[in-house]
Scaffold this motif. Structure first.
Motif, PDB file in Angstrom:
ATOM      1  N   GLU A 133       0.831  -1.205   0.000  1.00 57.04           N
ATOM      2  CA  GLU A 133       0.000   0.000   0.000  1.00 57.04           C
ATOM      3  C   GLU A 133       0.867   1.257   0.000  1.00 57.04           C
ATOM      4  O   GLU A 133       1.982   1.255   0.518  1.00 57.04           O
ATOM      5  N   VAL A 134       0.313   2.302  -0.592  1.00 53.57           N
ATOM      6  CA  VAL A 134       0.997   3.590  -0.640  1.00 53.57           C
ATOM      7  C   VAL A 134       0.277   4.512   0.360  1.00 53.57           C
ATOM      8  O   VAL A 134      -0.840   4.991   0.086  1.00 53.57           O
ATOM      9  N   PRO A 135       0.872   4.778   1.548  1.00 54.19           N
ATOM     10  CA  PRO A 135       0.162   5.565   2.566  1.00 54.19           C
ATOM     11  C   PRO A 135       0.187   7.069   2.257  1.00 54.19           C
ATOM     12  O   PRO A 135       1.207   7.615   1.816  1.00 54.19           O
ATOM     13  N   LEU A 136      -0.935   7.730   2.504  1.00 56.30           N
ATOM     14  CA  LEU A 136      -1.089   9.185   2.360  1.00 56.30           C
ATOM     15  C   LEU A 136      -1.578   9.758   3.686  1.00 56.30           C
ATOM     16  O   LEU A 136      -2.253   9.081   4.468  1.00 56.30           O
ATOM     17  N   VAL A 137      -1.277  11.035   3.917  1.00 53.95           N
ATOM     18  CA  VAL A 137      -1.689  11.708   5.136  1.00 53.95           C
ATOM     19  C   VAL A 137      -2.346  13.034   4.773  1.00 53.95           C
ATOM     20  O   VAL A 137      -1.920  13.721   3.837  1.00 53.95           O
ATOM     21  N   VAL A 138      -3.391  13.375   5.509  1.00 52.13           N
ATOM     22  CA  VAL A 138      -4.100  14.630   5.286  1.00 52.13           C
ATOM     23  C   VAL A 138      -3.474  15.689   6.194  1.00 52.13           C
ATOM     24  O   VAL A 138      -3.435  15.533   7.437  1.00 52.13           O
ATOM     25  N   HIS A 139      -2.993  16.757   5.571  1.00 52.44           N
ATOM     26  CA  HIS A 139      -2.350  17.847   6.310  1.00 52.44           C
ATOM     27  C   HIS A 139      -3.024  19.146   5.877  1.00 52.44           C
ATOM     28  O   HIS A 139      -2.654  19.781   4.889  1.00 52.44           O
ATOM     29  N   GLY A 140      -4.016  19.553   6.652  1.00 54.50           N
ATOM     30  CA  GLY A 140      -4.757  20.764   6.337  1.00 54.50           C
ATOM     31  C   GLY A 140      -5.566  20.583   5.072  1.00 54.50           C
ATOM     32  O   GLY A 140      -6.449  19.719   4.973  1.00 54.50           O
ATOM     33  N   GLN A 141      -5.258  21.426   4.108  1.00 50.64           N
ATOM     34  CA  GLN A 141      -5.960  21.362   2.833  1.00 50.64           C
ATOM     35  C   GLN A 141      -5.188  20.566   1.773  1.00 50.64           C
ATOM     36  O   GLN A 141      -5.568  20.602   0.608  1.00 50.64           O
ATOM     37  N   SER A 142      -4.166  19.863   2.160  1.00 46.96           N
ATOM     38  CA  SER A 142      -3.368  19.108   1.210  1.00 46.96           C
ATOM     39  C   SER A 142      -3.212  17.655   1.675  1.00 46.96           C
ATOM     40  O   SER A 142      -3.415  17.344   2.854  1.00 46.96           O
ATOM     41  N   VAL A 143      -2.858  16.839   0.719  1.00 47.42           N
ATOM     42  CA  VAL A 143      -2.630  15.414   0.957  1.00 47.42           C
ATOM     43  C   VAL A 143      -1.182  15.129   0.582  1.00 47.42           C
ATOM     44  O   VAL A 143      -0.758  15.414  -0.551  1.00 47.42           O
ATOM     45  N   LEU A 144      -0.433  14.533   1.515  1.00 47.78           N
ATOM     46  CA  LEU A 144       0.983  14.291   1.318  1.00 47.78           C
ATOM     47  C   LEU A 144       1.287  12.793   1.455  1.00 47.78           C
ATOM     48  O   LEU A 144       0.524  12.039   2.073  1.00 47.78           O
ATOM     49  N   TYR A 145       2.441  12.417   0.854  1.00 47.72           N
ATOM     50  CA  TYR A 145       2.923  11.052   1.013  1.00 47.72           C
ATOM     51  C   TYR A 145       3.576  10.901   2.380  1.00 47.72           C
ATOM     52  O   TYR A 145       4.361  11.767   2.809  1.00 47.72           O
ATOM     53  N   VAL A 146       3.285   9.814   3.039  1.00 51.28           N
ATOM     54  CA  VAL A 146       3.927   9.550   4.322  1.00 51.28           C
ATOM     55  C   VAL A 146       5.410   9.265   4.108  1.00 51.28           C
ATOM     56  O   VAL A 146       6.251   9.729   4.882  1.00 51.28           O
ATOM     57  N   ASP A 147       5.732   8.531   3.066  1.00 51.73           N
ATOM     58  CA  ASP A 147       7.128   8.205   2.734  1.00 51.73           C
ATOM     59  C   ASP A 147       7.369   8.672   1.298  1.00 51.73           C
ATOM     60  O   ASP A 147       7.119   7.924   0.352  1.00 51.73           O
ATOM     61  N   PRO A 148       7.827   9.920   1.122  1.00 49.04           N
ATOM     62  CA  PRO A 148       7.994  10.422  -0.246  1.00 49.04           C
ATOM     63  C   PRO A 148       8.976   9.624  -1.087  1.00 49.04           C
ATOM     64  O   PRO A 148       8.858   9.579  -2.304  1.00 49.04           O
ATOM     65  N   GLU A 149       9.974   8.994  -0.467  1.00 47.94           N
ATOM     66  CA  GLU A 149      10.970   8.228  -1.199  1.00 47.94           C
ATOM     67  C   GLU A 149      10.674   6.719  -1.176  1.00 47.94           C
ATOM     68  O   GLU A 149      11.550   5.912  -1.494  1.00 47.94           O
ATOM     69  N   GLY A 150       9.501   6.375  -0.826  1.00 52.96           N
ATOM     70  CA  GLY A 150       9.150   4.957  -0.772  1.00 52.96           C
ATOM     71  C   GLY A 150       8.985   4.359  -2.174  1.00 52.96           C
ATOM     72  O   GLY A 150       8.796   5.068  -3.176  1.00 52.96           O
ATOM     73  N   GLU A 151       9.071   3.044  -2.232  1.00 53.23           N
ATOM     74  CA  GLU A 151       8.982   2.316  -3.504  1.00 53.23           C
ATOM     75  C   GLU A 151       7.737   1.422  -3.544  1.00 53.23           C
ATOM     76  O   GLU A 151       7.731   0.375  -4.175  1.00 53.23           O
ATOM     77  N   GLN A 152       6.686   1.857  -2.874  1.00 50.86           N
ATOM     78  CA  GLN A 152       5.485   1.047  -2.849  1.00 50.86           C
ATOM     79  C   GLN A 152       4.816   0.968  -4.226  1.00 50.86           C
ATOM     80  O   GLN A 152       4.280  -0.089  -4.598  1.00 50.86           O
ATOM     81  N   ARG A 153       4.844   2.049  -4.966  1.00 49.79           N
ATOM     82  CA  ARG A 153       4.222   2.038  -6.287  1.00 49.79           C
ATOM     83  C   ARG A 153       4.974   1.091  -7.231  1.00 49.79           C
ATOM     84  O   ARG A 153       4.360   0.329  -7.985  1.00 49.79           O
TER      85      ARG A 153
END
Length: 297
Positions: A76-96
């Motif tokens: 799975e590719v985890p995402l996090v909600v930060h205010g009005q934006s959605v960010l990757y929990v691990d930007p350098e991850g290789e889940q995709r």
């Protein structure tokens, strides 16, 4: 006169009396129809379809199983909600990339299984182009089914709606997606390679026709040709009697020739050798006896 040989011809080449594989059909033999009717075409195609259809259908069913396994095994590719934006929990991850690799590995495994099953299913009949075509088409369509169904089973692709649903500061998973569309070819390519290897190693072998110089074949009681017939031994041809007129030591009637007796009634004795320039003794009387014999005749 000796035998005449055609120039630049091999003694092992078939003679003109032997039948040629390109010879026209004999009298009374029917020629193949160059334009068969639709009924004849269907009668010739239906046995092939009865073999290829089960293979294609099995690949479609296995495509559903592959979709479930991809959804279960893909990271799975985890995402996090930060205010009005959605960010990757691990930007350098290789889940995709891991999701694409999982799809490729599953395709290779399913290609191996389907090729082995198709070979065992059609081994008795000898396979054919219909088996390869069924595996190729079924593997490609099965991969498409696995991709579409796996994406449908995964999280929703509407990230904004999902982020509003989970709220600020919470994490959720990105929708499952296949970034490398070339992974769809892993199943059909693996199936074709494995099928070719199995056919080359354990496939049905056709008996090679005997060479034209081996003579006729002897069919066995079971039907197929077992062995070549041994060449028939040459018949003993009695030798022709020689011409009695030309045979040595015989006359025209076939009786042996008896040398004539000497003119004096005695047996002829071999002449003794004499020195050169001198005639043997008694040669003059022998000549006179020969002349008297001619005059008497």
């Amino acid at each position: 006169m000796g035998d005449v040989t055609v120039p630049n011809s091999s003694p092992d080449s078939p003679s003109s009396d032997s039948p040629s594989p390109w010879a026209p059909p004999a009298d009374g033999e029917a020629l193949p129809d160059p334009h068969p009717s639709p009924a004849a075409r269907w009668a010739r195609l239906s046995p092939e379809l009865r073999v290829g259809a089960p293979i294609f259908g099995a690949c479609l069913v296995l495509g559903v199983l592959m979709a479930a396994m991809w959804y279960w095994l893909a990271p799975e590719v985890p995402l996090v909600v930060h205010g009005q934006s959605v960010l990757y929990v691990d930007p350098e991850g290789e889940q995709r990339a891991g999701a694409d690799g999982t799809f490729v590995l599953l395709g290779l495994g399913f290609g191996l299984v389907t090729a082995l099953a198709a070979f065992l299913y059609t081994r008795r009949r000898g396979g054919g182009i219909v088996v390869a075509a069924g595996l190729t088409a079924g593997g490609l369509v099965g991969s498409l089914i696995a991709m579409w169904l796996g994406i449908a089973l995964g999280p929703t692709s509407d990230i904004v709606a999902h982020a509003k649903q989970v709220g600020d500061g919470h994490t959720f998973s990105e929708a499952l997606d296949l970034g490398a569309k070339g992974a769809l070819l892993a199943w059909p390519m693996a199936a074709l390679v494995v099928l070719l290897a199995l056919t080359a190693a354990f496939g049905k072998r056709e008996q090679d026709p005997p060479p034209y110089w081996a003579g006729p074949t002897v069919p066995s009681a079971g039907g197929p040709v077992d062995e070549l017939a041994p060449p028939a031994p040459a018949a003993d041809v009695p030798s022709a009697p020689s011409d009695p007129a030309t045979a040595p030591g015989s006359d025209a009637a076939g009786a042996p020739v008896v040398p004539p007796p000497s003119s004096r009634g005695g047996s002829a004795s071999p002449a003794k050798s004499s020195p050169a320039g001198s005639s043997p003794a008694g040669s003059g009387s022998a000549d006179q006896g020969a002349d008297s014999a001619r005059q008497t005749q």
